[in-house]
Design an enzyme around this catalytic site. Structure first.
Site, PDB file in Angstrom:
ATOM      1  N   ASP A 168       0.859  -1.190   0.000  1.00  0.00           N
ATOM      2  CA  ASP A 168       0.000   0.000   0.000  1.00  0.00           C
ATOM      3  C   ASP A 168       0.892   1.235   0.000  1.00  0.00           C
ATOM      4  O   ASP A 168       1.477   1.584   1.034  1.00  0.00           O
ATOM      5  CB  ASP A 168      -0.903   0.013   1.239  1.00  0.00           C
ATOM      6  CG  ASP A 168      -2.000  -1.044   1.188  1.00  0.00           C
ATOM      7  OD1 ASP A 168      -1.805  -2.066   0.499  1.00  0.00           O
ATOM      8  OD2 ASP A 168      -3.040  -0.844   1.841  1.00  0.00           O
ATOM      9  N   LYS A 213      -6.986   3.466  -3.440  1.00  0.00           N
ATOM     10  CA  LYS A 213      -7.480   3.463  -2.061  1.00  0.00           C
ATOM     11  C   LYS A 213      -7.711   4.891  -1.609  1.00  0.00           C
ATOM     12  O   LYS A 213      -6.921   5.788  -1.937  1.00  0.00           O
ATOM     13  CB  LYS A 213      -6.445   2.747  -1.190  1.00  0.00           C
ATOM     14  CG  LYS A 213      -6.745   2.680   0.291  1.00  0.00           C
ATOM     15  CD  LYS A 213      -5.635   1.902   0.990  1.00  0.00           C
ATOM     16  CE  LYS A 213      -5.741   1.971   2.506  1.00  0.00           C
ATOM     17  NZ  LYS A 213      -4.627   1.233   3.163  1.00  0.00           N
ATOM     18  N   LYS A 242     -10.537   0.417  -2.727  1.00  0.00           N
ATOM     19  CA  LYS A 242     -10.547   0.196  -1.286  1.00  0.00           C
ATOM     20  C   LYS A 242     -10.861   1.486  -0.548  1.00  0.00           C
ATOM     21  O   LYS A 242     -10.055   2.419  -0.550  1.00  0.00           O
ATOM     22  CB  LYS A 242      -9.198  -0.352  -0.806  1.00  0.00           C
ATOM     23  CG  LYS A 242      -9.163  -0.563   0.717  1.00  0.00           C
ATOM     24  CD  LYS A 242      -7.827  -1.100   1.191  1.00  0.00           C
ATOM     25  CE  LYS A 242      -7.800  -1.189   2.719  1.00  0.00           C
ATOM     26  NZ  LYS A 242      -6.506  -1.727   3.214  1.00  0.00           N
TER      27      LYS A 242
END
Length: 354
Positions: A146, A209, A245
């Site tokens: 991430d 995300k 996400k």
């Protein structure tokens, strides 16, 4: 990188807000349907610990919770005890990746280990340092990374420079999946969010995300509408599917169902799977020391076992699949949302001008 495409995008704020309001206003499924949606939400959660006091024992506890997130008696009452219900992944800091890999291996689990990197959460460390952080996490066994973008580049419109940085992160990830965190609360406008989403996907992101969870504004439904529209636009142009996400501020069971509803209506059933949708909602399955031991499913209506078994007998493809196809009605859009980008009855949310 298609800078012409990026430069021509404008977002209609009022249309986005109206669409988000419609999503929030959907009726929530009840009884066994509700339980099925909540189980689906569990399978999409990246169970995370990103605390300054993380230790090997904390990470071990996290991994054990990820492999068995729901009490056995609850699963058995729904005839789901033998379906292998787990979270989608565990997520830790780079220095704790080896601990997570060790714990999951000892538990004979193949759950992915994700690691934040690139100067999380601010992304303000030198590029060389951020790249090395990615490489070290991958070396220690992380299969998902991430990353956080450099918000300065987005706010100043340096899209080519942002693209180049993300491309370097993509190369450093090697075979690991890369989730790109936009930190939307610091991007200022919906248009910047949409453009940052496009540039991130063009640079090779497997997921985009919303947030680190550390900003004052995290995952909101209007921002999600903008990002998933960017995902659909990109898919329609390139044929490449990118995951989404939301993270930060998701604290109730009902909210997790609303997020699944949004994905179903905006992108379709295919995006209701962990390989294209994740939830940053670890507080719903808290495994921290001294935390409330009850899971978010404990407080919801439990279906009668006889009802669940009867439904299971009618559906050979599995209970959850049956629930997902039937639980939420399709939206009132004048055209097929999976093929038409913006021409819905609620108006034009995102347009490309020029």
């Amino acid at each position: 990188l298609d800078l012409e495409w990026v430069s021509k995008v404008r977002v209609n704020t009022q249309a986005v807000l109206k669409r988000a309001q419609q999503i929030q206003g959907r009726k929530v499924a009840k009884k066994q349907w509700q339980a099925a949606w909540l189980l689906k939400a569990v399978t999409c959660i990246d169970l995370t610990t990103l605390a300054g006091d993380d230790t090997p024992s904390n990470v071990h506890r996290l991994c054990m919770k990820a492999t068995r997130p729901i009490r056995h008696d609850l699963l058995k009452s729904m005839d789901m005890h033998d379906k292998g219900i787990t979270t989608a992944a565990v997520c830790v800091y780079p220095s704790r990746v080896a601990d997570a890999v060790k714990s999951l291996k000892a538990a004979n689990s193949s759950l992915p280990v994700a690691s934040v990197a690139t100067g999380f959460p601010a992304g303000q460390t030198p590029l060389k340092t951020r790249l090395e952080e990615v490489r070290l996490a991958v070396k220690d066994g992380a299969t998902e990374i991430d990353i956080v973008i450099n918000r300065t580049l987005a706010l100043t419109g340096q899209w080519a420079a942002l693209y180049d940085e993300i491309r370097q992160f993509r190369e450093a990830c090697e075979d690991a999946h890369m989730k790109t965190i936009l930190a939307v609360g610091e991007l200022g406008t919906f248009t910047n969010v949409y453009k940052a989403s496009l540039v991130s996907m063009m640079a090779g992101s497997d997921f985009i995300k919303t947030s680190t969870g550390k900003e004052s504004v995290n995952a909101t439904y209007p921002i999600a509408i903008v990002m998933v529209r960017a995902i659909r636009d990109y898919y329609l142009r390139t044929g490449h599917k990118v995951g989404f996400k939301p993270a930060g501020g998701i604290r109730t069971a009902q909210e997790s169902v609303v997020w699944l509803t949004l994905m179903k209506e905006e992108l379709g059933d295919e995006w209701l799977d962990p390989h294209l949708f994740r939830l940053g909602a670890s507080s719903l399955l808290s495994c921290r020391k001294n935390a409330n031991p009850r899971t978010f499913l404990d407080d919801m209506v439990q279906p009668e076992p006889s009802e669940v078994k009867a439904l299971a007998l009618r559906q050979r493809k599995g209970l959850l699949h049956h629930f997902l196809i039937s639980a939420i009605p399709s939206s009132s859009c004048s055209s097929d949302k999976r093929t038409d980008l913006v021409s819905c009855t609620w108006g034009y949310a995102i347009t490309v001008r020029g």
